[in-house]
Design a protein around this motif. Structure first.
Motif, PDB file in Angstrom:
ATOM      1  N   LEU A 149      39.511  39.773  31.320  1.00 23.55           N
ATOM      2  CA  LEU A 149      39.377  40.940  30.449  1.00 23.55           C
ATOM      3  C   LEU A 149      40.783  41.523  30.373  1.00 23.55           C
ATOM      4  N   VAL A 150      41.324  41.616  29.189  1.00 28.13           N
ATOM      5  CA  VAL A 150      42.706  42.063  29.000  1.00 28.13           C
ATOM      6  C   VAL A 150      42.706  43.547  28.657  1.00 28.13           C
ATOM      7  N   ASP A 151      43.427  44.293  29.469  1.00 27.59           N
ATOM      8  CA  ASP A 151      43.527  45.741  29.304  1.00 27.59           C
ATOM      9  C   ASP A 151      44.383  46.093  28.090  1.00 27.59           C
TER      10      ASP A 151
ATOM     11  N   ASP B 128      32.140  39.502  36.757  1.00 28.18           N
ATOM     12  CA  ASP B 128      33.000  38.632  37.560  1.00 28.18           C
ATOM     13  C   ASP B 128      34.230  38.198  36.761  1.00 28.18           C
ATOM     14  N   LEU B 129      34.909  39.176  36.189  1.00 34.70           N
ATOM     15  CA  LEU B 129      36.098  38.936  35.378  1.00 34.70           C
ATOM     16  C   LEU B 129      37.347  39.338  36.156  1.00 34.70           C
ATOM     17  N   ILE B 130      38.453  38.757  35.784  1.00 32.24           N
ATOM     18  CA  ILE B 130      39.743  39.164  36.325  1.00 32.24           C
ATOM     19  C   ILE B 130      40.397  40.067  35.281  1.00 32.24           C
ATOM     20  N   LEU B 131      40.860  41.217  35.725  1.00 34.30           N
ATOM     21  CA  LEU B 131      41.498  42.168  34.820  1.00 34.30           C
ATOM     22  C   LEU B 131      42.980  41.853  34.708  1.00 34.30           C
TER      23      LEU B 131
ATOM     24  N   VAL C 275      42.211  41.925  40.133  1.00 41.42           N
ATOM     25  CA  VAL C 275      43.306  42.165  39.197  1.00 41.42           C
ATOM     26  C   VAL C 275      44.211  40.950  39.241  1.00 41.42           C
ATOM     27  N   TRP C 276      44.616  40.464  38.056  1.00 40.10           N
ATOM     28  CA  TRP C 276      45.496  39.300  37.952  1.00 40.10           C
ATOM     29  C   TRP C 276      46.809  39.568  38.676  1.00 40.10           C
TER      30      TRP C 276
END
Length: 133
Positions: free
Chosen positions: A4-6, A110-113, A131-132
């Motif tokens: 998920l891209v901020d 279960d996403l990486i931000l 967090v990536w």
């Protein structure tokens, strides 16, 4: 891995006045060109649309984001985001309402931000947010 891209990363990606060397931009580029899934939510799209001027920029942004899967918060997400924000506040971490909801969506799905906002890094030490790096 699903990202998920901020808004902070998308804003840098869409800037035309300078080429950024921020590592998150390389990660976004690699994810979009590779086999990784990039998802978004209406909150990120709305923040981006509020920050860009002109009908052409608006149209381009909407078209680009139409290709990304959209996840939406439900009632439970809002409740859990409030709890997350309160937990962070008690730990001395300032996490805004929208950021708490983004973090909660990442946790539930279960996403990486992918973000440049260090508030998320600090929050991750108090919850299962990934967090990536």
């Amino acid at each position: 891995m699903t990202l998920l891209v901020d808004t902070s990363v998308w804003s840098l990606a869409f800037r035309r006045d300078q080429r950024s060397t921020v590592p998150q931009l390389s990660a976004l580029r690699n994810a979009l060109e590779g086999d990784e899934l990039v998802v978004t939510t209406g909150l990120v799209l709305q923040e981006l649309l509020q920050g860009f001027a002109g009908p052409r920029a608006r149209k381009d942004l909407i078209e680009r984001f139409a290709a990304l899967p959209l996840i939406s918060p439900d009632r439970r997400d809002h409740i859990d985001a409030a709890d997350l924000r309160n937990t962070c506040r008690r730990a001395g971490i300032r996490l805004g309402t929208i950021d708490a909801l983004l973090a909660q969506l990442c946790i539930r799905h279960d996403l990486i931000l992918l973000t440049t906002d260090n508030d998320f890094v600090h929050a991750a030490s108090h919850c299962p947010l990934r967090v990536w790096k």
